[in-house]
Design a protein around this motif. Structure first.
Motif, PDB file in Angstrom:
ATOM      1  N   THR A  27      31.987  20.512  66.445  1.00  0.00           N
ATOM      2  CA  THR A  27      30.937  19.517  66.218  1.00  0.00           C
ATOM      3  C   THR A  27      29.642  20.218  65.838  1.00  0.00           C
ATOM      4  O   THR A  27      29.184  21.100  66.572  1.00  0.00           O
ATOM      5  N   THR A  42      23.927  17.277  69.318  1.00  0.00           N
ATOM      6  CA  THR A  42      24.814  16.977  68.203  1.00  0.00           C
ATOM      7  C   THR A  42      23.964  16.567  67.000  1.00  0.00           C
ATOM      8  O   THR A  42      23.098  15.698  67.107  1.00  0.00           O
ATOM      9  N   ALA A  44      24.570  15.052  63.838  1.00  0.00           N
ATOM     10  CA  ALA A  44      24.643  13.775  63.115  1.00  0.00           C
ATOM     11  C   ALA A  44      23.931  12.645  63.853  1.00  0.00           C
ATOM     12  O   ALA A  44      23.097  11.952  63.245  1.00  0.00           O
ATOM     13  N   PRO A  45      24.193  12.419  65.140  1.00  0.00           N
ATOM     14  CA  PRO A  45      23.472  11.332  65.813  1.00  0.00           C
ATOM     15  C   PRO A  45      21.967  11.578  65.899  1.00  0.00           C
ATOM     16  O   PRO A  45      21.180  10.632  65.809  1.00  0.00           O
ATOM     17  N   ASP A  48      20.537  10.717  62.500  1.00  0.00           N
ATOM     18  CA  ASP A  48      20.508   9.258  62.351  1.00  0.00           C
ATOM     19  C   ASP A  48      19.400   8.635  63.191  1.00  0.00           C
ATOM     20  O   ASP A  48      18.746   7.683  62.757  1.00  0.00           O
ATOM     21  N   ALA A  74      23.699  13.317  57.405  1.00  0.00           N
ATOM     22  CA  ALA A  74      24.278  13.063  58.727  1.00  0.00           C
ATOM     23  C   ALA A  74      25.764  12.723  58.620  1.00  0.00           C
ATOM     24  O   ALA A  74      26.577  13.225  59.409  1.00  0.00           O
ATOM     25  N   LYS A  75      26.131  11.902  57.641  1.00  0.00           N
ATOM     26  CA  LYS A  75      27.540  11.537  57.474  1.00  0.00           C
ATOM     27  C   LYS A  75      28.390  12.748  57.120  1.00  0.00           C
ATOM     28  O   LYS A  75      29.487  12.930  57.649  1.00  0.00           O
ATOM     29  N   HIS A  78      28.809  14.792  60.199  1.00  0.00           N
ATOM     30  CA  HIS A  78      29.691  14.108  61.148  1.00  0.00           C
ATOM     31  C   HIS A  78      31.164  14.275  60.764  1.00  0.00           C
ATOM     32  O   HIS A  78      32.022  14.507  61.622  1.00  0.00           O
ATOM     33  N   TYR A  79      31.456  14.154  59.487  1.00  0.00           N
ATOM     34  CA  TYR A  79      32.843  14.214  59.021  1.00  0.00           C
ATOM     35  C   TYR A  79      33.243  15.600  58.506  1.00  0.00           C
ATOM     36  O   TYR A  79      34.298  15.750  57.886  1.00  0.00           O
ATOM     37  N   SER A  80      32.400  16.597  58.748  1.00  0.00           N
ATOM     38  CA  SER A  80      32.683  17.989  58.329  1.00  0.00           C
ATOM     39  C   SER A  80      32.991  18.082  56.835  1.00  0.00           C
ATOM     40  O   SER A  80      33.910  18.768  56.407  1.00  0.00           O
TER      41      SER A  80
END
Length: 128
Positions: A27, A42, A44-45, A48, A74-75, A78-80
């Protein structure tokens, strides 16, 4: 507000310069100095949440501004997914918009927006 934007700016700069992202257990994370050492968050959050804060600022002024570059970053984190120069440029453009409102924020409005952002995050966490 500098304390809010500085970590985001550092994330973008690090990705642009090295192409690397720090991760724990797969992560993406970033760290902040803390009295007891470093605290990892973390990515991404957190990104956001920062975007939520600024978009709420604009919504209160009846402006429809979406931080698409920051949201896309961020997306992808989040999804690498790979992050290209295009995403970095879009995120940097959003940073300019975000920095432009800092002089307009009062301390009380910033505090209120932070609270509203935290409430939104809690509501979304409970939905998940």
């Amino acid at each position: 507000m500098q304390n809010v934007l500085a970590p985001l700016e550092r994330i973008i700069d690090d990705i642009e310069q090295t192409g690397d992202v720090t991760a724990l257990n797969g992560t993406p994370v970033f760290n902040l100095p803390h009295e007891s050492g470093r605290q990892y968050h973390t990515m991404a959050p957190a990104i956001d949440g920062i975007a939520d804060f600024y978009e709420m600022f604009w919504a209160r002024r009846k402006q429809h501004k979406v931080l698409a570059g920051i949201r896309q970053l961020a997306k992808r984190l989040h999804y690498s997914m790979p992050i290209t120069e295009r995403e970095i440029a879009a995120a940097k453009d959003d940073m300019v918009s975000m920095r432009s409102i800092v002089p307009m924020l009062t301390e009380s409005e910033a505090t209120d927006l932070i609270l509203q952002t935290q409430i939104k995050a809690e509501i979304e966490a409970r939905k998940a």
